[in-house]
Write an enzyme that holds these catalytic residues in place. Structure first.
Site, PDB file in Angstrom:
ATOM      1  N   ASP A 223     -10.608   1.797  -3.803  1.00  0.00           N
ATOM      2  CA  ASP A 223     -11.271   1.501  -2.524  1.00  0.00           C
ATOM      3  C   ASP A 223     -12.785   1.522  -2.689  1.00  0.00           C
ATOM      4  OD1 ASP A 223      -9.060   1.083  -1.009  1.00  0.00           O
ATOM      5  OD2 ASP A 223      -9.098   2.988   0.053  1.00  0.00           O
TER       6      ASP A 223
ATOM      7  N   ASP B 184       0.827  -1.205   0.000  1.00  0.00           N
ATOM      8  CA  ASP B 184       0.000   0.000   0.000  1.00  0.00           C
ATOM      9  C   ASP B 184       0.867   1.264   0.000  1.00  0.00           C
ATOM     10  OD1 ASP B 184      -2.389   1.404   0.111  1.00  0.00           O
ATOM     11  OD2 ASP B 184      -3.170   0.309   1.836  1.00  0.00           O
TER      12      ASP B 184
HETATM   13  C1  DGJ Z   1      -5.961   1.676   1.769  1.00  0.00           C
HETATM   14  C2  DGJ Z   1      -6.291   0.477   0.931  1.00  0.00           C
HETATM   15  O1  DGJ Z   1      -6.760   0.854  -0.312  1.00  0.00           O
HETATM   16  C3  DGJ Z   1      -7.277  -0.392   1.681  1.00  0.00           C
HETATM   17  O2  DGJ Z   1      -7.655  -1.484   0.888  1.00  0.00           O
HETATM   18  C4  DGJ Z   1      -6.665  -0.848   2.968  1.00  0.00           C
HETATM   19  O3  DGJ Z   1      -5.589  -1.695   2.722  1.00  0.00           O
HETATM   20  C5  DGJ Z   1      -6.223   0.353   3.790  1.00  0.00           C
HETATM   21  N1  DGJ Z   1      -5.405   1.248   3.029  1.00  0.00           N
HETATM   22  C6  DGJ Z   1      -5.486  -0.080   5.020  1.00  0.00           C
HETATM   23  O4  DGJ Z   1      -4.950   0.956   5.706  1.00  0.00           O
END
Ligand code: DGJ
Length: 719
Positions: free
Chosen positions: A541, A471
Site C-alpha cells: 500500500d 484482497d
Molecule cells: C487494502 C488494499 O491494499 C488497498 O489497495 C485497497 O484495495 C483497500 N484494501 C480497500 O479496502
C-alpha cells in the site's frame, strides 16, 4: 538428471549448473553430501564421526551417530539432538520418530499429489520411501528437478499404514545441512507499508527463525530465505535460495552449532500446525523451491524468477500483455459511483490506460470499512443500473473493467453475519478480536467457502470482469472452528489455508479470462503458493516512491517483476517533490507491473502528455519487463537504485536508475549483455556490449535537484 551409483550408493541430482547429492549409508539412513556448483568429485565427502554425548543406534555401535552426520531429513527424539524436521506422535502416545529408508524411485516428470499449489512440468523426480516401524507410517520425500532453471522442488507425503491414528506435529519437508560453509542468512523483513526489506544477518551459534503466525504469509517475514556467502554481491558470491510455496503460517529457521554445522528447515509453523492421520490417510506438505547460484544474488533471483514464471504462474497470463490499469482507491477511496467510474473510464481512454478498477465499496451497504463484507451484491445507490450496465458503458470507451473482492472476510454488520454468526473463525467461549472492523470466515467449512464463492460468481458472472483484485485485510486470531470437532481444532490454521486455496480454484475457474491480482493490505500475502492462482500481487500500500524503492528491491530478490504490481500514485508523502512528479514516480513503478492509482480526471495538460507518453512507452517495454532477466546493479550509494532487464536473447534491455540524492557523474556497469552487440538507445546513442559491461553506462539523469532518475531503452544492432 538424476543418477544412482550402486557402488558408492550416491544419488546425484544435476541441473544445468548445479549438483545435489546424497548417500545411502548403512542401508537405511540418507546422508546429505553436497549442494552447490556442478561437480563430479563427491566420493570423499562422506565422513562419519562420533564424539562424547553423541547418541548412536545400538545396532550400529560406537561408530555412527545421526547427530554428527549431515542428513536429508531428521527425525524427532531418536538420535539427532538438533532441531529436527519431522515429528509424529504415534499410537503409544510418545513422539519419538525414526524413519528408515526402504526404497527409492527415479522417474520422469513431477511428483503427483496433494490439494496444495504445486510447480508444473518437472523434468525428473527422485522419491525416497522411508518407513517408521513403530508408528507404522510411510514417508515419501520428493525431489523434482528443473534442469534449465537450476531449481529443485522438495515436498513430502506421510501415509499412515498402521491401524490406529497418529498425529503429525512437525513436517519440514525441506532440510539443508551444511558442514563446512560460512554463511549469512538473507531474509525479507518488514511490516504493513514497508514489506520485504532485504536484510542480511550473520548466522550465530543459535537458532534463528523467520515465521508467520498471522494466518497468511504476512507483512512481517516472507516465506523466503537465502543462505549466502559472506560479502555477497549482486553479481558475485554464492547464494542458496529457499522459497516456501505456502500462504499460511510458516517457519524457516537456521540452527548453527559450535564448530559450524548449520541446518536449515523450511515448513509449516509448528506452533499452529498439527494433523491427525487416520489409518490409510495421507498428508502432503507444501513444496519448497530450492536453488543455488554462484553468480551472486542476481543469479539466484534469476533462477527463482524463471521457476516462478515457467512453473508456478498460470501460463495463460504470465507473458501475455497485462492491462495498464488505473485503480480508483487512492484517489476516491469509498466514494465511488457510476459518474466517478465513467469519468475515469473516459479519461483513461484518452491517456492510453487500458482498464479501470473499481476498488472497495461497490457492494452491500459499504460506505466505509465498518460494514458489508460478505454481502456480495451490487450497491444500487451507487450503481443504480447494476454492474453489467456500468461495465458495458466502461467498455464503450474502449476501456476494460476490473473489480475488487475480499472473499475470506466478513463484517459483523452484514446480512451474511446476521444470517450465519457461526460461519466465522473463533475460539469457543472467547471474545473475537477485530481488525479493520472485520472477522474471518471459517473456510475450514467447505459449505462456507462454496457459499461465498457462489455469491461472488452470481454477482460477477454476467459482468465477466477483465481483472479481479483479491484482497485479504486482516490477520487471523482465535483460530478455532464451530464446524470442526474438538480433536481437529489444532488443524484449523492449515484447513483455513486449504479452504482459501479451494476458493481461489473455484473463482479462477469461474472467471478464466480475468487477470487476478492478489493483495493483502498491500503485500501481506506475497508468496509462491498464491502465485499459482494469481499472476500478479499488489506489492504494498506504500506508494510514496522513495519509501517504495526498498520494498520493490527486496521483493525482486525472490519474485519476478511480472508478479509485482506497482502503481504511479499522486499522494504526496515525501519531502523531495514539490508536487507529485509523475516522471519520477513512473521510474519507480517500472520496477514491476506498472499501473496508475491517481486522480486522472484532474491532471494538468502537461501531466496528461506525460502520462500519454508513459503508457505508449510501457506498451513497448512491458514484454521485456515480463520476460527478461533482472539485473540489480551494484556499486551504488545507499539511496541509489538501478536495474537493467535484459531480454533472454540479449537483443534489448531497459535500464532504470533512481537516485534519492543529487545527480552523480558516474558510470554503472551492466551485466548479461552480448559483447558483440552495439546497443542503441532511443536517442540514437550506441555503445558496445563489451564497453557497457567493462566500463559501464555513463548516467544521464533527469536532475530534479534533490533526486534524479533515468530510463533508457536499448536495442542491439550486431556489429
Ligand atoms: C487494502 C488494499 O491494499 C488497498 O489497495 C485497497 O484495495 C483497500 N484494501 C480497500 O479496502
Amino acid at each position: 538428471m538424476i543418477t544412482f551409483d550402486n557402488e558408492s550408493k550416491i544419488i546425484k541430482i544435476d541441473t544445468e549448473n548445479t549438483s545435489y547429492a546424497m548417500k545411502i549409508v548403512r542401508g537405511k539412513y540418507v546422508a546429505h553430501l553436497y549442494y552447490g556448483a556442478k561437480t563430479d568429485g563427491l566420493s570423499r565427502l562422506y565422513k562419519e564421526k562420533i564424539v562424547s554425548f553423541a547418541p548412536y543406534p545400538a545396532e550400529e555401535g560406537v561408530k555412527f551417530s545421526l547427530d554428527t552426520v549431515a542428513t536429508e531429513l531428521s527425525f524427532f527424539g531418536s538420535g539427532d539432538l538438533k532441531d529436527t524436521a519431522i515429528k509424529i506422535c504415534g499410537q503409544n502416545g510418545d513422539c519419538t520418530t525414526l524413519f528408515k529408508l526402504e526404497d527409492f524411485r527415479i522417474y520422469k516428470g513431477g511428483a503427483k499429489g496433494g490439494n496444495l499449489p504445486y510447480s508444473r512440468d518437472g523434468d525428473e523426480t527422485l522419491e525416497l520411501i522411508y518407513f517408521d516401524e513403530v508408528s507404522g507410517c510411510k514417508l515419501h520425500s520428493y525431489y523434482t528437478v528443473y534442469e534449465n532453471s537450476d531449481t529443485l522442488i522438495r515436498k513430502a507425503k506421510i501415509v499412515n499404514e498402521s491401524d490406529s491414528s497418529v498425529s503429525i506435529r512437525a513436517l519440514f519437508a525441506c532440510q539443508l545441512d551444511f558442514t563446512d560453509k560460512k554463511l549469512d542468512m538473507l531474509t525479507l523483513a518488514g511490516k504493513y507499508y514497508s514489506e520485504r526489506h532485504k536484510q542480511i544477518l550473520p548466522i550465530g551459534i543459535s537458532r534463528q527463525s523467520i515465521y508467520s503466525k498471522c494466518g497468511h504469509s504476512s507483512h512481517r517475514h516472507n516465506p523466503f530465505a537465502a543462505l549466502v556467502s559472506k560479502h555477497i554481491k549482486e553479481n558475485s558470491g554464492e547464494a542458496y535460495g529457499v522459497l516456501f510455496g505456502y500462504s499460511g503460517d510458516f517457519e524457516i529457521q537456521t540452527e548453527k552449532l559450535f564448530g559450524g554445522f548449520t541446518r536449515l528447515l523450511a515448513g509449516m509453523n509448528r506452533d499452529t500446525f498439527e494433523w491427525r492421520l487416520l489409518p490409510n490417510e495421507e498428508f502432503y506438505s507444501p513444496e519448497t523451491v530450492l536453488t543455488y547460484s554462484d553468480r551472486g544474488l542476481n543469479g539466484m533471483s534469476q533462477n527463482l524468477h524463471d521457476h516462478i514464471r515457467k512453473h508456478i504462474v498460470n501460463p495463460k497470463f504470465v507473458y501475455a500483455p497485462r492491462p495498464i490499469l488505473v485503480n480508483t482507491w487512492e484517489a476516491v477511496y469509498f466514494k465511488i459511483d457510476n459518474d466517478v467510474i465513467l469519468r475515469y473510464a473516459e479519461n483513461a481512454s484518452h491517456l492510453g490506460i487500458d482498464m479501470i478498477v473499481v476498488d472497495d465499496g461497490w457492494f452491500g451497504e459499504r460506505d466505509d470499512d465498518k460494514a458489508a463484507l460478505g454481502d456480495w451484491f451490487v450497491n444500487r445507490k451507487k450503481f443504480p443500473d447494476g454492474l453489467l450496465a456500468l461495465a458495458e458503458r466502461v467498455r464503450d470507451f474502449g476501456v476494460k473493467f476490473g473489480i475488487w473482492i475480499e472473499p475470506e472476510m466478513i463484517n459483523a454488520d452484514s446480512d451474511l453475519f446476521r444470517a450465519h454468526p457461526e460461519w466465522v473463525l473463533g475460539s469457543k467461549n472467547r471474545e473475537y478480536s477485530l481488525s479493520r472492523n472485520q472477522l474471518v470466515l471459517d473456510l475450514t467449512n467447505p459449505e462456507v467457502a462454496d457459499y461465498v464463492g457462489d455469491c461472488i460468481i452470481a454477482a460477477l458472472k454476467d459482468v465477466k470482469p477483465d481483472y479481479i483484485k483479491w484482497d485479504f485485510n486482516r490477520s487471523l486470531t482465535e483460530v478455532g472452528s464451530a464446524y470442526l470437532p474438538k480433536e481437529l481444532q489444532g488443524e484449523a490454521s492449515h484447513r483455513f489455508v486449504l479452504g482459501s486455496y479451494r476458493l481461489h480454484e473455484k473463482l479462477t475457474r469461474a472467471f478464466p479470462d480475468a487477470v487476478f491480482e492478489g493483495c493483502s493490505g498491500g503485500g501481506g500475502r506475497f508468496d509462491a503458493g498464491i502465485l499459482h492462482y494469481v499472476p500478479q500481487i499488489w506489492t504494498s500500500d506504500q506508494t510514496d516512491p522513495v519509501r517504495r524503492l526498498p520494498i520493490q528491491l527486496g521483493t525482486s530478490v525472490a519474485y519476478p517483476l511480472s508478479t509485482m504490481s506497482a502503481h504511479v500514485s499522486h499522494r504526496k508523502f515525501n519531502k523531495l517533490e514539490e508536487k507529485p512528479d509523475y516522471g519520477f514516480r513512473f521510474a519507480v513503478a517500472l520496477w514491476g507491473v506498472t499501473g496508475y492509482e491517481t486522480d486522472i480526471t484532474s491532471l494538468s495538460a502537461d501531466e496528461r502528455e506525460t502520462l500519454k507518453k508513459q503508457t505508449r512507452d510501457l506498451k513497448k517495454y512491458q514484454p521485456l519487463l515480463l520476460s527478461g532477466d533482472l539485473f540489480r546493479l551494484d556499486g551504488l550509494y545507499k539511496k541509489e537504485y538501478a536495474f537493467a532487464v535484459v531480454s533472454k536473447d540479449k537483443t534489448e534491455f531497459l535500464f532504470d536508475y533512481i537516485s534519492v540524492g543529487k545527480k552523480r557523474n558516474v558510470s554503472v556497469k551492466l551485466f548479461g549483455l552480448n559483447e558483440n552487440c552495439v546497443y542503441t538507445d532511443e536517442a540514437g546513442n550506441g555503445y558496445s556490449g563489451k564497453t557497457l559491461m567493462q566500463d559501464g553506462l555513463k548516467l544521464q539523469c533527469t536532475d530534479k535537484g534533490k533526486y534524479c532518475y533515468s530510463i533508457r531503452y536499448f536495442v542491439c544492432n550486431y556489429k
